[in-house]
Design a protein around this motif. Structure first.
Motif, PDB file in Angstrom:
ATOM      1  N   GLU A 108      46.542  56.192  31.231  1.00  0.00           N
ATOM      2  CA  GLU A 108      46.979  54.813  31.016  1.00  0.00           C
ATOM      3  C   GLU A 108      45.845  53.878  30.603  1.00  0.00           C
ATOM      4  OE1 GLU A 108      46.585  55.635  35.488  1.00  0.00           O
ATOM      5  OE2 GLU A 108      47.505  56.570  33.712  1.00  0.00           O
ATOM      6  N   GLU A 109      44.635  54.335  30.684  1.00  0.00           N
ATOM      7  CA  GLU A 109      43.516  53.475  30.300  1.00  0.00           C
ATOM      8  C   GLU A 109      43.477  53.305  28.790  1.00  0.00           C
ATOM      9  OE1 GLU A 109      39.829  54.694  31.991  1.00  0.00           O
ATOM     10  OE2 GLU A 109      40.632  54.919  34.019  1.00  0.00           O
ATOM     11  N   ALA A 110      43.125  52.085  28.361  1.00  0.00           N
ATOM     12  CA  ALA A 110      43.161  51.760  26.927  1.00  0.00           C
ATOM     13  C   ALA A 110      42.115  52.544  26.137  1.00  0.00           C
ATOM     14  CB  ALA A 110      42.953  50.254  26.739  1.00  0.00           C
ATOM     15  N   GLU A 111      40.922  52.661  26.693  1.00  0.00           N
ATOM     16  CA  GLU A 111      39.843  53.363  25.996  1.00  0.00           C
ATOM     17  C   GLU A 111      39.472  54.622  26.778  1.00  0.00           C
ATOM     18  OE1 GLU A 111      36.575  50.780  25.376  1.00  0.00           O
ATOM     19  OE2 GLU A 111      37.692  49.347  24.138  1.00  0.00           O
ATOM     20  N   PRO A 112      39.980  55.761  26.340  1.00  0.00           N
ATOM     21  CA  PRO A 112      39.670  56.994  27.056  1.00  0.00           C
ATOM     22  C   PRO A 112      38.183  57.349  26.939  1.00  0.00           C
ATOM     23  CG  PRO A 112      40.800  57.482  25.011  1.00  0.00           C
ATOM     24  CD  PRO A 112      40.849  55.995  25.163  1.00  0.00           C
TER      25      PRO A 112
END
Length: 223
Positions: A108-112
């Protein structure tokens, strides 16, 4: 697991050094083929059963062993490390998949964040003793006599080298001295014949003087 990692020698880890090559490793393929299902942290996947011996090197009798710690926090000092000497090879494509597919961040994090360079830096030995089940080929074990012979031979070699250098330096200096001598050589001395001739002339001059002529008296001082 949670209880064992806090106990002394509670865990044992079999460590294998992996080397990239051209041939695909089928044993590790049983794991790498499922990496796409667990790309993000917290995900799980079921892998069909396979023979885990395929993950190990063929020669299991040669290994190093020492007491160490976990590589992840809180790094408990409770691991008995066993590192096999023989390496296992995987293909370059399998290595690339291992380096690029996984993320250390959640989905769910925007920047993996890629799961890379997360290794622990080398730690001090802290007086640990590393044991080996074999004598490594690159390590030569010398006896006391061999060590003494090496030391004496080295000293004799150094002394011999010093003597040779001194001899060469003296030879160079002597050669340089002979090259300089002609320029500072004194003038040639008269020959013996010339000296004899001069002596005869002196005698002739003395014989020509009047031997009967009295010598003049030296004046007496007045009283």
């Amino acid at each position: 697991m949670s209880e064992a990692k806090t106990q002394e020698n509670g865990l044992a880890v079999l460590a294998i050094l992996i080397e990239a090559g051209e041939e695909i490793n089928q044993g590790y393929g049983s794991i790498f083929n499922y990496l796409g299902h667990i790309r993000y942290a917290g995900q799980k996947v079921a892998i069909p059963a396979f023979d885990i011996k395929l993950l190990l090197p063929d020669n299991l009798s040669q290994y190093f062993r020492y007491n160490g710690s976990l590589t992840t926090p809180p790094c408990h000092q409770s691991v008995l490390w066993i590192i096999f000497n023989e390496r296992v090879k995987i293909s370059h494509s399998q290595l690339m998949k291992l380096q690029t597919v996984l993320y250390s961040s959640k989905e769910e994090e925007a920047e993996p964040m890629a799961l890379q360079d997360n290794y622990r830096t080398t730690q001090p030995l802290n007086h640990r003793t590393v044991l080996s089940s074999f004598i490594p080929v690159s390590v030569k074990i010398y006896t006391a006599g061999e060590i003494a012979a090496i030391v004496i031979g080295s000293l004799c070699g150094c002394i011999g080298l010093a003597v040779i250098i001194c001899f060469i330096v003296k030879t160079i200096r002597l050669t340089s001295s002979w090259d300089v001598l002609p320029s500072i050589r004194p003038a040639p001395q008269p020959r013996l014949q010339d000296m004899a001739k001069e002596s005869k002339e002196d005698v002739a001059l003395k014989t020509t003087t009047n031997p009967t002529k009295p010598e003049e008296a030296a004046p007496q001082p007045e009283t």
